[in-house]
Design a protein around this motif. Structure first.
Motif, PDB file in Angstrom:
ATOM      1  N   SER A 178     -15.077  12.223   0.019  1.00  0.00           N
ATOM      2  CA  SER A 178     -15.515  13.612  -0.139  1.00  0.00           C
ATOM      3  C   SER A 178     -16.845  13.819   0.561  1.00  0.00           C
ATOM      4  CB  SER A 178     -15.656  13.957  -1.632  1.00  0.00           C
ATOM      5  OG  SER A 178     -16.608  13.095  -2.245  1.00  0.00           O
ATOM      6  N   HIS A 179     -17.218  15.085   0.726  1.00  0.00           N
ATOM      7  CA  HIS A 179     -18.548  15.436   1.220  1.00  0.00           C
ATOM      8  C   HIS A 179     -18.919  16.817   0.691  1.00  0.00           C
ATOM      9  CE1 HIS A 179     -17.432  18.557   4.120  1.00  0.00           C
ATOM     10  NE2 HIS A 179     -16.515  17.750   4.653  1.00  0.00           N
ATOM     11  N   ASN A 180     -20.178  17.146   0.816  1.00  0.00           N
ATOM     12  CA  ASN A 180     -20.678  18.474   0.427  1.00  0.00           C
ATOM     13  C   ASN A 180     -21.472  19.081   1.580  1.00  0.00           C
ATOM     14  OD1 ASN A 180     -20.033  19.093  -2.529  1.00  0.00           O
ATOM     15  ND2 ASN A 180     -20.770  16.981  -2.637  1.00  0.00           N
ATOM     16  N   HIS A 181     -20.918  18.943   2.764  1.00  0.00           N
ATOM     17  CA  HIS A 181     -21.578  19.449   3.963  1.00  0.00           C
ATOM     18  C   HIS A 181     -21.216  20.928   4.159  1.00  0.00           C
ATOM     19  CE1 HIS A 181     -23.664  18.766   7.799  1.00  0.00           C
ATOM     20  NE2 HIS A 181     -22.765  19.571   8.347  1.00  0.00           N
ATOM     21  N   GLY A 182     -21.919  21.779   3.447  1.00  0.00           N
ATOM     22  CA  GLY A 182     -21.672  23.215   3.537  1.00  0.00           C
ATOM     23  C   GLY A 182     -20.672  23.714   2.525  1.00  0.00           C
ATOM     24  N   PHE A 183     -19.786  22.860   2.075  1.00  0.00           N
ATOM     25  CA  PHE A 183     -18.789  23.214   1.063  1.00  0.00           C
ATOM     26  C   PHE A 183     -18.270  21.922   0.461  1.00  0.00           C
ATOM     27  CE2 PHE A 183     -16.670  22.671   5.076  1.00  0.00           C
ATOM     28  CZ  PHE A 183     -15.530  21.950   4.777  1.00  0.00           C
ATOM     29  N   ALA A 184     -17.603  22.010  -0.681  1.00  0.00           N
ATOM     30  CA  ALA A 184     -17.073  20.826  -1.350  1.00  0.00           C
ATOM     31  C   ALA A 184     -15.733  20.429  -0.732  1.00  0.00           C
ATOM     32  CB  ALA A 184     -16.915  21.099  -2.845  1.00  0.00           C
ATOM     33  N   PHE A 185     -15.649  19.217  -0.238  1.00  0.00           N
ATOM     34  CA  PHE A 185     -14.436  18.694   0.394  1.00  0.00           C
ATOM     35  C   PHE A 185     -14.065  17.374  -0.282  1.00  0.00           C
ATOM     36  CE2 PHE A 185     -12.889  15.409   3.271  1.00  0.00           C
ATOM     37  CZ  PHE A 185     -11.719  15.971   3.750  1.00  0.00           C
ATOM     38  N   LYS A 186     -12.769  17.203  -0.585  1.00  0.00           N
ATOM     39  CA  LYS A 186     -12.323  15.939  -1.174  1.00  0.00           C
ATOM     40  C   LYS A 186     -10.876  15.674  -0.779  1.00  0.00           C
ATOM     41  CE  LYS A 186     -11.945  13.305  -5.491  1.00  0.00           C
ATOM     42  NZ  LYS A 186     -12.181  13.306  -6.960  1.00  0.00           N
ATOM     43  N   ARG A 187     -10.587  14.419  -0.448  1.00  0.00           N
ATOM     44  CA  ARG A 187      -9.210  14.025  -0.156  1.00  0.00           C
ATOM     45  C   ARG A 187      -8.909  12.744  -0.916  1.00  0.00           C
ATOM     46  NH1 ARG A 187      -8.870  15.021   4.909  1.00  0.00           N
ATOM     47  NH2 ARG A 187      -7.817  16.968   4.413  1.00  0.00           N
ATOM     48  N   GLY A 188      -7.741  12.694  -1.524  1.00  0.00           N
ATOM     49  CA  GLY A 188      -7.328  11.529  -2.297  1.00  0.00           C
ATOM     50  C   GLY A 188      -6.422  10.615  -1.508  1.00  0.00           C
ATOM     51  N   THR A 189      -5.657   9.804  -2.218  1.00  0.00           N
ATOM     52  CA  THR A 189      -4.739   8.867  -1.576  1.00  0.00           C
ATOM     53  C   THR A 189      -3.550   8.600  -2.477  1.00  0.00           C
ATOM     54  OG1 THR A 189      -4.491   6.645  -0.633  1.00  0.00           O
ATOM     55  CG2 THR A 189      -5.960   6.857  -2.531  1.00  0.00           C
ATOM     56  N   SER A 190      -2.411   8.323  -1.870  1.00  0.00           N
ATOM     57  CA  SER A 190      -1.270   7.809  -2.620  1.00  0.00           C
ATOM     58  C   SER A 190      -1.556   6.358  -2.994  1.00  0.00           C
ATOM     59  CB  SER A 190      -0.006   7.888  -1.767  1.00  0.00           C
ATOM     60  OG  SER A 190       1.058   7.178  -2.373  1.00  0.00           O
ATOM     61  N   ILE A 191      -1.037   5.945  -4.135  1.00  0.00           N
ATOM     62  CA  ILE A 191      -1.180   4.547  -4.540  1.00  0.00           C
ATOM     63  C   ILE A 191       0.180   3.905  -4.809  1.00  0.00           C
ATOM     64  CG2 ILE A 191      -3.519   4.833  -5.451  1.00  0.00           C
ATOM     65  CD1 ILE A 191      -2.298   5.003  -8.256  1.00  0.00           C
ATOM     66  N   VAL A 192       1.251   4.618  -4.449  1.00  0.00           N
ATOM     67  CA  VAL A 192       2.611   4.090  -4.573  1.00  0.00           C
ATOM     68  C   VAL A 192       3.390   4.442  -3.320  1.00  0.00           C
ATOM     69  CG1 VAL A 192       2.672   4.229  -7.087  1.00  0.00           C
ATOM     70  CG2 VAL A 192       3.450   6.177  -5.730  1.00  0.00           C
ATOM     71  N   ARG A 193       4.494   3.732  -3.079  1.00  0.00           N
ATOM     72  CA  ARG A 193       5.305   4.001  -1.878  1.00  0.00           C
ATOM     73  C   ARG A 193       6.504   4.889  -2.188  1.00  0.00           C
ATOM     74  NH1 ARG A 193       1.616   1.111  -1.503  1.00  0.00           N
ATOM     75  NH2 ARG A 193       0.752   3.204  -1.555  1.00  0.00           N
ATOM     76  N   THR A 194       6.654   5.297  -3.417  1.00  0.00           N
ATOM     77  CA  THR A 194       7.847   6.040  -3.817  1.00  0.00           C
ATOM     78  C   THR A 194       7.641   7.549  -3.826  1.00  0.00           C
ATOM     79  OG1 THR A 194       7.200   5.725  -6.133  1.00  0.00           O
ATOM     80  CG2 THR A 194       8.772   4.156  -5.199  1.00  0.00           C
ATOM     81  N   ASP A 195       6.428   8.024  -3.585  1.00  0.00           N
ATOM     82  CA  ASP A 195       6.189   9.466  -3.616  1.00  0.00           C
ATOM     83  C   ASP A 195       6.485  10.095  -2.256  1.00  0.00           C
ATOM     84  OD1 ASP A 195       4.110   8.181  -2.392  1.00  0.00           O
ATOM     85  OD2 ASP A 195       2.511   9.184  -3.494  1.00  0.00           O
ATOM     86  N   THR A 196       6.698  11.400  -2.268  1.00  0.00           N
ATOM     87  CA  THR A 196       6.974  12.147  -1.040  1.00  0.00           C
ATOM     88  C   THR A 196       6.220  13.468  -1.089  1.00  0.00           C
ATOM     89  OG1 THR A 196       8.942  13.182  -2.016  1.00  0.00           O
ATOM     90  CG2 THR A 196       9.274  11.139  -0.768  1.00  0.00           C
ATOM     91  N   GLY A 197       6.155  14.135   0.059  1.00  0.00           N
ATOM     92  CA  GLY A 197       5.543  15.455   0.105  1.00  0.00           C
ATOM     93  C   GLY A 197       4.025  15.411   0.115  1.00  0.00           C
ATOM     94  N   ASN A 198       3.411  16.534  -0.272  1.00  0.00           N
ATOM     95  CA  ASN A 198       1.964  16.657  -0.256  1.00  0.00           C
ATOM     96  C   ASN A 198       1.307  15.614  -1.164  1.00  0.00           C
ATOM     97  OD1 ASN A 198      -0.535  17.813   0.382  1.00  0.00           O
ATOM     98  ND2 ASN A 198      -0.468  19.128  -1.424  1.00  0.00           N
ATOM     99  N   GLY A 199       0.315  14.897  -0.637  1.00  0.00           N
ATOM    100  CA  GLY A 199      -0.380  13.879  -1.402  1.00  0.00           C
ATOM    101  C   GLY A 199       0.249  12.506  -1.342  1.00  0.00           C
ATOM    102  N   ALA A 200       1.332  12.356  -0.576  1.00  0.00           N
ATOM    103  CA  ALA A 200       2.037  11.076  -0.530  1.00  0.00           C
ATOM    104  C   ALA A 200       1.488  10.125   0.529  1.00  0.00           C
ATOM    105  CB  ALA A 200       3.523  11.305  -0.280  1.00  0.00           C
TER     106      ALA A 200
END
Length: 246
Positions: A178-200
């Motif tokens: 994440s960062h707070n360079h002008g606005f709040a930004f954050k990105r996560g991660t998948s922790i399994v191989r079985t998910d699909t779509g957004n956030g996978a």
């Protein structure tokens, strides 16, 4: 006579260039793949404090979650600094240098990866099967789109050399950032191989990266040969003396 030869050279070199550009991203057959690609990614939960790093004038907070070790075949890729990528630019995301989509395991073992086509968006890897049978045989738990993060210019240089068809091995840490360079930004991660779509997608802070074997050979070399031939023939054409009819 010379002009006729140059004309043929231009035509042949242009045809060779187009053919080489088309064939350079063709995935290698299973016989050319290292057996290490049959292994599953290794993932181990860790307890590590968040750390800060500055890249491109932006300071990021990185929170590692798991150690991650992956060997795979690159089937698609996307460079975050490409001119049409507005999402990374608008998000001030200079830490994510490359996205690579890879296959391994069952998809390598049965060769079904050759029966699908792949493409990358700004944060996605898309697949399309040539038949219902190919889609059914494809193991969707043995493919991943990896957002590769690094604050090291030397590592970024190696990662940016990756091409479709390469066999690669990297180690890193599945992380949130994440960062707070002008606005709040954050990105996560998948922790399994079985998910699909957004956030996978897997978001990996890279510790080491290696290209085990380059794909697309000899077509990539032929691209440069064709370019040299084409440029030489064009220059030769314009260097010929002009003849005027009496």
């Amino acid at each position: 006579m010379i002009r006729t030869s140059l004309k043929w050279l231009m035509t042949c070199s242009l045809c060779l260039l187009l053919l080489a550009l088309w064939r350079r991203d063709v995935l290698p057959p299973t016989t050319e793949l290292d057996t290490v690609l049959l292994t599953e990614p290794l993932q181990t939960q860790i307890t590590q404090p968040a750390f800060a790093t500055t890249t491109g004038g932006v300071t990021y907070k990185v929170q590692p979650l798991y150690d991650y070790d992956l060997v795979g075949l690159v089937v698609s890729k996307h460079a975050a600094d490409t001119w049409w990528d507005y999402i990374h630019r608008e998000a001030n995301d200079h830490l994510n240098v490359m996205d690579i989509c890879v296959v391994w395991g069952n998809n390598v073992r049965n060769g079904v990866y050759q029966d699908l086509s792949y493409s990358s968006g700004q944060f996605t890897c898309n697949i399309r099967a040539n038949s219902a049978e190919a889609f059914a045989a494809f193991d969707q738990t043995a493919i991943s789109n990896n957002h590769l993060l690094t604050d090291q210019p030397a590592l970024a240089k190696i990662i940016k050399k990756v091409e479709i068809g390469d066999q690669i091995h990297f180690r890193g840490r599945l992380s949130e950032y994440s960062h707070n360079h002008g606005f709040a930004f954050k990105r996560g991660t998948s922790i399994v191989r079985t998910d699909t779509g957004n956030g996978a997608c897997e978001t990996v802070f890279i510790d080491s990266f290696e290209i085990l074997k380059s794909g697309g050979q000899p077509w990539r070399k032929l691209v440069w040969l064709a370019v040299i031939m084409l440029v030489a023939s064009i220059l030769g054409w314009f260097m010929q003396p002009v003849r005027f009819n009496d």
